[in-house]
Design a protein around this motif. Structure first.
Motif, PDB file in Angstrom:
ATOM      1  N   PHE A   1       0.855  -1.179   0.000  1.00  0.00           N
ATOM      2  CA  PHE A   1       0.000   0.000   0.000  1.00  0.00           C
ATOM      3  C   PHE A   1       0.890   1.227   0.000  1.00  0.00           C
ATOM      4  CE2 PHE A   1      -1.633   3.425   2.703  1.00  0.00           C
ATOM      5  CZ  PHE A   1      -2.814   3.765   2.043  1.00  0.00           C
ATOM      6  N   ALA A   2       0.561   2.231  -0.833  1.00  0.00           N
ATOM      7  CA  ALA A   2       1.344   3.461  -0.899  1.00  0.00           C
ATOM      8  C   ALA A   2       0.407   4.658  -0.822  1.00  0.00           C
ATOM      9  CB  ALA A   2       2.166   3.520  -2.184  1.00  0.00           C
ATOM     10  N   SER A   3       0.864   5.716  -0.152  1.00  0.00           N
ATOM     11  CA  SER A   3       0.068   6.933  -0.021  1.00  0.00           C
ATOM     12  C   SER A   3       0.994   8.109   0.243  1.00  0.00           C
ATOM     13  CB  SER A   3      -0.925   6.797   1.134  1.00  0.00           C
ATOM     14  OG  SER A   3      -1.665   7.994   1.323  1.00  0.00           O
ATOM     15  N   ASN A   4       0.553   9.296  -0.161  1.00  0.00           N
ATOM     16  CA  ASN A   4       1.246  10.495   0.289  1.00  0.00           C
ATOM     17  C   ASN A   4       0.764  10.834   1.692  1.00  0.00           C
ATOM     18  OD1 ASN A   4      -1.225  11.128  -1.293  1.00  0.00           O
ATOM     19  ND2 ASN A   4      -0.816  13.242  -0.653  1.00  0.00           N
ATOM     20  N   VAL A   5       1.670  11.391   2.519  1.00  0.00           N
ATOM     21  CA  VAL A   5       1.358  11.756   3.896  1.00  0.00           C
ATOM     22  C   VAL A   5       1.965  13.124   4.198  1.00  0.00           C
ATOM     23  CG1 VAL A   5       1.220   9.371   4.707  1.00  0.00           C
ATOM     24  CG2 VAL A   5       3.406  10.593   4.812  1.00  0.00           C
ATOM     25  N   SER A   6       1.497  13.733   5.281  1.00  0.00           N
ATOM     26  CA  SER A   6       2.057  15.004   5.746  1.00  0.00           C
ATOM     27  C   SER A   6       1.780  15.132   7.230  1.00  0.00           C
ATOM     28  CB  SER A   6       1.438  16.186   4.988  1.00  0.00           C
ATOM     29  OG  SER A   6       1.972  17.414   5.439  1.00  0.00           O
ATOM     30  N   ARG A  57       6.915  12.314   3.619  1.00  0.00           N
ATOM     31  CA  ARG A  57       5.980  12.669   2.550  1.00  0.00           C
ATOM     32  C   ARG A  57       5.330  11.447   1.909  1.00  0.00           C
ATOM     33  NH1 ARG A  57       6.225  16.439   4.994  1.00  0.00           N
ATOM     34  NH2 ARG A  57       6.873  18.554   4.455  1.00  0.00           N
ATOM     35  N   GLN A  58       5.854  10.257   2.190  1.00  0.00           N
ATOM     36  CA  GLN A  58       5.295   9.040   1.612  1.00  0.00           C
ATOM     37  C   GLN A  58       5.182   7.957   2.682  1.00  0.00           C
ATOM     38  OE1 GLN A  58       8.590   9.871   0.092  1.00  0.00           O
ATOM     39  NE2 GLN A  58       7.536  11.548  -0.931  1.00  0.00           N
ATOM     40  N   GLU A  59       4.188   7.115   2.525  1.00  0.00           N
ATOM     41  CA  GLU A  59       4.064   5.914   3.346  1.00  0.00           C
ATOM     42  C   GLU A  59       4.018   4.714   2.407  1.00  0.00           C
ATOM     43  OE1 GLU A  59       0.753   3.609   6.083  1.00  0.00           O
ATOM     44  OE2 GLU A  59       0.815   5.796   6.141  1.00  0.00           O
ATOM     45  N   LEU A  60       4.771   3.681   2.735  1.00  0.00           N
ATOM     46  CA  LEU A  60       4.766   2.437   1.975  1.00  0.00           C
ATOM     47  C   LEU A  60       4.633   1.291   2.965  1.00  0.00           C
ATOM     48  CD1 LEU A  60       5.113   0.801  -0.642  1.00  0.00           C
ATOM     49  CD2 LEU A  60       7.591   0.869  -0.244  1.00  0.00           C
ATOM     50  N   ASP A  61       3.547   0.534   2.866  1.00  0.00           N
ATOM     51  CA  ASP A  61       3.296  -0.587   3.765  1.00  0.00           C
ATOM     52  C   ASP A  61       3.429  -1.897   2.999  1.00  0.00           C
ATOM     53  OD1 ASP A  61       2.606   1.466   5.474  1.00  0.00           O
ATOM     54  OD2 ASP A  61       0.451   1.198   5.207  1.00  0.00           O
ATOM     55  N   LEU A  62       4.122  -2.854   3.595  1.00  0.00           N
ATOM     56  CA  LEU A  62       4.328  -4.168   2.989  1.00  0.00           C
ATOM     57  C   LEU A  62       3.602  -5.207   3.835  1.00  0.00           C
ATOM     58  CD1 LEU A  62       8.150  -3.812   2.243  1.00  0.00           C
ATOM     59  CD2 LEU A  62       6.219  -3.283   0.729  1.00  0.00           C
ATOM     60  N   ALA A  63       2.776  -6.042   3.196  1.00  0.00           N
ATOM     61  CA  ALA A  63       1.934  -6.984   3.931  1.00  0.00           C
ATOM     62  C   ALA A  63       2.130  -8.404   3.422  1.00  0.00           C
ATOM     63  CB  ALA A  63       0.464  -6.591   3.794  1.00  0.00           C
ATOM     64  N   ALA A  64       1.856  -9.361   4.297  1.00  0.00           N
ATOM     65  CA  ALA A  64       1.859 -10.774   3.928  1.00  0.00           C
ATOM     66  C   ALA A  64       0.959 -11.509   4.898  1.00  0.00           C
ATOM     67  CB  ALA A  64       3.272 -11.352   3.968  1.00  0.00           C
ATOM     68  N   GLY A  65       0.363 -12.615   4.426  1.00  0.00           N
ATOM     69  CA  GLY A  65      -0.505 -13.356   5.324  1.00  0.00           C
ATOM     70  C   GLY A  65      -1.181 -14.529   4.653  1.00  0.00           C
ATOM     71  N   TYR A  66      -2.230 -15.011   5.308  1.00  0.00           N
ATOM     72  CA  TYR A  66      -2.955 -16.203   4.857  1.00  0.00           C
ATOM     73  C   TYR A  66      -4.448 -15.975   5.065  1.00  0.00           C
ATOM     74  CZ  TYR A  66      -4.644 -21.048   4.803  1.00  0.00           C
ATOM     75  OH  TYR A  66      -5.332 -22.203   4.539  1.00  0.00           O
ATOM     76  N   ARG A  67      -5.236 -16.163   4.003  1.00  0.00           N
ATOM     77  CA  ARG A  67      -6.691 -16.013   4.072  1.00  0.00           C
ATOM     78  C   ARG A  67      -7.343 -17.381   3.885  1.00  0.00           C
ATOM     79  NH1 ARG A  67      -5.602 -11.482   0.038  1.00  0.00           N
ATOM     80  NH2 ARG A  67      -5.424  -9.596   1.311  1.00  0.00           N
ATOM     81  N   PHE A  68      -8.417 -17.620   4.629  1.00  0.00           N
ATOM     82  CA  PHE A  68      -9.125 -18.889   4.488  1.00  0.00           C
ATOM     83  C   PHE A  68     -10.563 -18.717   4.963  1.00  0.00           C
ATOM     84  CE2 PHE A  68      -7.225 -18.702   8.644  1.00  0.00           C
ATOM     85  CZ  PHE A  68      -8.147 -19.257   9.517  1.00  0.00           C
ATOM     86  N   ALA A  69     -11.397 -19.673   4.616  1.00  0.00           N
ATOM     87  CA  ALA A  69     -12.816 -19.632   4.961  1.00  0.00           C
ATOM     88  C   ALA A  69     -13.195 -20.868   5.757  1.00  0.00           C
ATOM     89  CB  ALA A  69     -13.665 -19.544   3.698  1.00  0.00           C
ATOM     90  N   LEU A  70     -14.128 -20.680   6.696  1.00  0.00           N
ATOM     91  CA  LEU A  70     -14.719 -21.767   7.453  1.00  0.00           C
ATOM     92  C   LEU A  70     -16.227 -21.535   7.431  1.00  0.00           C
ATOM     93  CD1 LEU A  70     -12.360 -22.055  10.565  1.00  0.00           C
ATOM     94  CD2 LEU A  70     -12.493 -23.625   8.630  1.00  0.00           C
ATOM     95  N   GLY A  71     -16.922 -22.247   6.560  1.00  0.00           N
ATOM     96  CA  GLY A  71     -18.345 -22.004   6.397  1.00  0.00           C
ATOM     97  C   GLY A  71     -18.601 -20.613   5.867  1.00  0.00           C
TER      98      GLY A  71
END
Length: 251
Positions: free
Chosen positions: A78-83, A90-104
């Protein structure tokens, strides 16, 4: 870390506008790899993080990239300008990782995010902005209502303010006429409040969204926190109640 020059930010803004204007397209499977790429550019009147403005009530260009495997494993950014007041970030950069799953009828997302601010130079004696956070998200759909919840934990939150826990719950409701209604209520606990700049606080929001044309979604919302001006980062207006308008497009 290298500062992103203003021409690059301008190019990002033009890319976001162009993407929003592109005819509707589905999320993008990458051949037979089992991978699906999702890109979401957006334009907004502000950038709020848990009810607090990250851009001092100014327009914001943002982009999210998500790459998920059929197994449920994903990475994203995710990237955005900030102040921020008194800061050269002046910039934000977020790095993500994970696991998605469903139960019913329930879905879960277990992962983590590394929040970074490329180009930020901490003054002598100042604290680091970068931090990591573990997140657990869950949702449950019952008819037109989807109940959602988030729990987040950071061992050393923004501004090196120590352990932090955030809990949020809410619901998304599908309304007649292709409208959607969203409501959220959250609470942020922080170990070292003086270092962070504000006490523990609640935040809440309500928003309505609808696709307007060619896959572009318009969202209008009201956002507020329990923090007074005196409690908000040495008397700033970053925690004030505000309305926000966002245009976004999912590819």
């Amino acid at each position: 870390m290298t500062r992103i020059p203003l021409p690059a930010l301008a190019a990002l803004a033009m890319l976001g506008l162009a993407a929003l204007a592109t005819p509707a397209a589905a999320q993008m499977p990458l051949g037979d790899s089992g991978l699906t790429l999702t890109v979401t550019p957006s334009l907004s009147t502000d950038y709020l993080f848990r009810g607090i403005s990250q851009n001092r009530n100014r327009p914001t260009v943002q982009g999210t990239i998500d790459l998920q495997h059929d197994s449920g494993v994903y990475i994203g950014a995710f990237a955005s300008n900030v102040s921020f007041p008194g800061s050269n970030a002046r910039q934000e950069l977020d790095l993500a990782a994970g696991y998605r799953f469903a139960l019913g009828a329930a879905t879960f997302d277990l992962g983590g995010i590394y929040y970074t601010y490329p180009g930020y130079d901490a003054a002598p004696g100042a604290f680091d902005y970068n931090y990591v956070e573990a997140l657990a998200k869950a949702s449950y759909t019952a008819g037109p209502v989807k109940f959602v919840g988030t729990a987040a934990y950071s061992p050393n939150f923004y501004f090196e303010s120590g352990n932090a826990v955030y809990l949020e719950g809410g619901a998304d409701v599908t309304l007649p006429g292709d409208f959607s209604l969203y409501g959220r209520l959250g609470y942020q606990w922080i170990e070292r409040n003086p270092r962070y700049g504000a006490p523990d606080y609640a935040n809440w929001s309500v928003a309505v969204s609808r696709e307007v044309v060619a896959g572009i979604t318009l969202t209008v919302g009201y956002y507020d926190t329990s923090l007074s001006k005196a409690e908000c980062f040495a008397g700033t207006k970053l925690c004030d109640a505000r309305a926000m308008v966002t245009l976004s497009r999912v590819f």
